[in-house]
Scaffold this active site. Structure first.
Site, PDB file in Angstrom:
ATOM      1  N   SER A 138      42.404 102.569  16.058  1.00 13.97           N
ATOM      2  CA  SER A 138      42.586 103.904  15.480  1.00 13.97           C
ATOM      3  C   SER A 138      42.662 104.988  16.552  1.00 13.97           C
ATOM      4  CB  SER A 138      41.398 104.195  14.554  1.00 13.97           C
ATOM      5  OG  SER A 138      41.324 105.565  14.263  1.00 13.97           O
ATOM      6  N   TYR A 163      32.720 105.398  12.976  1.00 13.43           N
ATOM      7  CA  TYR A 163      33.994 104.687  12.779  1.00 13.43           C
ATOM      8  C   TYR A 163      34.719 104.523  14.119  1.00 13.43           C
ATOM      9  CZ  TYR A 163      38.855 103.926  11.332  1.00 13.43           C
ATOM     10  OH  TYR A 163      40.131 103.424  11.195  1.00 13.43           O
TER      11      TYR A 163
HETATM   12  N1  LIG Z   1      45.437 104.344   7.225  1.00 17.00           N
HETATM   13  C1  LIG Z   1      45.299 104.936   8.411  1.00 17.00           C
HETATM   14  O1  LIG Z   1      45.761 106.055   8.629  1.00 17.00           O
HETATM   15  C2  LIG Z   1      44.609 104.222   9.529  1.00 17.00           C
HETATM   16  C3  LIG Z   1      44.463 104.909  10.754  1.00 17.00           C
HETATM   17  C4  LIG Z   1      43.824 104.268  11.811  1.00 17.00           C
HETATM   18  C5  LIG Z   1      43.362 102.978  11.659  1.00 17.00           C
HETATM   19  N2  LIG Z   1      43.492 102.343  10.455  1.00 17.00           N
HETATM   20  C6  LIG Z   1      42.989 100.972  10.347  1.00 17.00           C
HETATM   21  O2  LIG Z   1      44.007 100.162   9.781  1.00 17.00           O
HETATM   22  C7  LIG Z   1      43.429  99.171   8.945  1.00 17.00           C
HETATM   23  C8  LIG Z   1      44.023  99.235   7.551  1.00 17.00           C
HETATM   24  O3  LIG Z   1      43.790 100.527   7.004  1.00 17.00           O
HETATM   25  P1  LIG Z   1      44.232 100.929   5.525  1.00 17.00           P
HETATM   26  O4  LIG Z   1      44.476 102.378   5.515  1.00 17.00           O
HETATM   27  O5  LIG Z   1      45.266  99.979   5.044  1.00 17.00           O
HETATM   28  O6  LIG Z   1      42.857 100.679   4.761  1.00 17.00           O
HETATM   29  P2  LIG Z   1      42.541  99.858   3.422  1.00 17.00           P
HETATM   30  O7  LIG Z   1      41.115 100.174   3.091  1.00 17.00           O
HETATM   31  O8  LIG Z   1      43.590 100.120   2.395  1.00 17.00           O
HETATM   32  O9  LIG Z   1      42.661  98.359   3.915  1.00 17.00           O
HETATM   33  C9  LIG Z   1      41.578  97.638   4.456  1.00 17.00           C
HETATM   34  C10 LIG Z   1      41.419  96.369   3.638  1.00 17.00           C
HETATM   35  O10 LIG Z   1      40.352  95.614   4.226  1.00 17.00           O
HETATM   36  C11 LIG Z   1      39.579  95.073   3.187  1.00 17.00           C
HETATM   37  N3  LIG Z   1      38.220  94.840   3.682  1.00 17.00           N
HETATM   38  C12 LIG Z   1      37.320  95.794   4.034  1.00 17.00           C
HETATM   39  N4  LIG Z   1      36.171  95.210   4.390  1.00 17.00           N
HETATM   40  C13 LIG Z   1      36.347  93.874   4.282  1.00 17.00           C
HETATM   41  C14 LIG Z   1      35.524  92.743   4.505  1.00 17.00           C
HETATM   42  N5  LIG Z   1      34.238  92.872   4.890  1.00 17.00           N
HETATM   43  N6  LIG Z   1      36.035  91.504   4.302  1.00 17.00           N
HETATM   44  C15 LIG Z   1      37.317  91.354   3.878  1.00 17.00           C
HETATM   45  N7  LIG Z   1      38.152  92.387   3.629  1.00 17.00           N
HETATM   46  C16 LIG Z   1      37.667  93.638   3.838  1.00 17.00           C
HETATM   47  C17 LIG Z   1      39.606  96.100   2.084  1.00 17.00           C
HETATM   48  O11 LIG Z   1      39.315  95.552   0.808  1.00 17.00           O
HETATM   49  C18 LIG Z   1      41.037  96.633   2.177  1.00 17.00           C
HETATM   50  O12 LIG Z   1      41.899  95.960   1.298  1.00 17.00           O
HETATM   51  C19 LIG Z   1      41.935  99.411   8.988  1.00 17.00           C
HETATM   52  O13 LIG Z   1      41.393  98.568   9.984  1.00 17.00           O
HETATM   53  C20 LIG Z   1      41.806 100.857   9.402  1.00 17.00           C
HETATM   54  O14 LIG Z   1      40.590 101.099  10.058  1.00 17.00           O
HETATM   55  C21 LIG Z   1      44.104 102.944   9.402  1.00 17.00           C
END
Ligand SMILES: NC(=O)c1ccc[n+]([C@@H]2O[C@H](COP(=O)([O-])OP(=O)(O)OC[C@H]3O[C@@H](n4cnc5c(N)ncnc54)[C@H](O)[C@@H]3O)[C@@H](O)[C@H]2O)c1
Length: 340
Positions: A138, A163
């Protein structure tokens, strides 16, 4: 679209989520086999994640090339049986507790899932001989970065949320596996990703809901905070290129952003015009954990991943709003159907 030389089996952790489900779709489209592990937790409505997975199941090759393992990446037994039951060529590790602000409320949960969970995946991958690892990091790792735009070799010793700390720890865990066991890693620093299926609590989606419903849109500080917003299809391009990169070996961190900043108040104006409605602004004080600016220098990703963001914010917001309206119409139709 470039096709991989050979189709592969990719384990996508968090594949039921926003970014993960888009990545899985693209991997299925290009002929890969995809196994998703996801625990469908209630950070936001799990029904949304079920609908994301239903799209993957109904992919033209979903029956043959898509598999879902429902469970937690902190469950070592489940991970072991998942890795023993299939031969994965690569791992795309996206499962995490996401979001800066909620991490201030539950730091232990964020460390448990994002640090211990990441270590578990890397350990099981090592045991099973899977050497290609792509990690969803991130932009928050930069904290209040002194120079803008942010470059991958800028110092990242001043994170300002649990985070951010947990994401930096994931990058460092991946590095130690690279050095110790030769695991090839690409760590991708995503810059605020948006588009269809965006998490409902993220700014663009939440603001669109509030504007649509005529409710107050919270603006922290004076609205001059700037963010680099990245359309999800651009991020997926970067992820796919990173899987190719990691398959060739090495350890590398890449920024994936649009490399342009938008002020919060400009973002609201764009949403107002796409929705055709005025926002009611609800002014609030600055929030702890929030950074004043995120801004990606993407020259490394351009040079080494041929990454080239294609969707500017104006176009991306229009596409988001189109999806948002269709989705709301579907939900309210389904609710009426259910009552009738
Ligand atoms: N969306 C953004 O702008 C953004 C920015 C920076 C980083 N990220 C990173 O990208 C990744 C995806 O983000 P997103 O926006 O799609 O989030 P999201 O919450 O939609 O997707 C994360 C998924 O991981 C699953 N999950 C969480 N904890 C879990 C566990 N203990 N075991 C199994 N599954 C688990 C959740 O159920 C979810 O479906 C994440 O790692 C997030 O930190 C996202």
């Amino acid at each position: 679209m470039t096709l991989p030389t050979t189709a592969r089996h990719v384990l996508v952790t968090g594949g039921a989520g926003f970014i993960g489900s888009h990545c899985c779709e693209r991997l299925l489209d290009r002929g890969d086999t995809v196994t998703v592990i996801d625990d469908f937790n209630d950070f936001y409505d799990p029904a949304i994640k079920r609908r994301n997975v239903a799209l993957l199941v109904s992919h033209r090759d979903g029956a043959r090339r898509f598999r879902l393992v429902e469970g937690d990446i902190r469950d070592r037994k489940l991970l072991r049986s998942t890795f023993d039951g299939a031969r994965f060529d690569a791992i795309l590790h996206l499962a995490a507790m996401a979001g800066v602000r909620p991490s201030l409320e539950k730091p232990d949960l964020y460390f448990d899932v994002n640090v211990v969970g990441t270590s578990n995946i890397l350990e099981e991958a090592r045991r099973a001989g899977v050497r290609t690892f792509v990690f969803g990091s991130s932009s928050s790792v930069y904290g209040v970065n002194e120079s803008v735009p942010f470059r991958e070799d800028d110092p990242v010793e001043k994170p300002i949320s649990p985070y951010a700390v947990s994401k930096r720890a994931g990058e460092l865990l991946a590095y130690s596996h690279h050095r110790l066991y030769g695991t090839s890693c690409a760590c991708l620093r995503f810059f605020t990703v948006y588009g269809p299926r965006q998490r409902p609590e993220m700014a663009i989606h939440r603001f669109a809901t509030l504007i649509e419903e005529g409710r107050g849109v919270p603006v922290y500080g004076d609205g001059s905070a700037k963010r680099d917003f990245t359309f999800v299809s651009d991020v997926v391009d970067g992820v796919v290129a990173a899987l190719e990169f990691a398959a060739r070996g090495g350890y590398r961190i890449f920024n994936l952003g649009e490399s342009r900043t938008v002020e919060l108040r400009e973002l609201i104006t764009l949403l107002e015009s796409a929705l055709g409605k005025r926002a009611v602004i609800d002014r609030r004080p600055d929030q702890a954990g929030d950074v004043p600016i995120t801004f990606a220098d993407v020259s490394r990703a351009r040079a080494e991943l041929a990454y080239c963001p294609r969707v500017p914010i104006e176009e991306g917001i229009r596409r988001f709003v189109e999806w948002f309206r269709a989705e709301r119409a579907d939900r309210s139709g389904a609710a009426r159907g259910g009552r009738g």
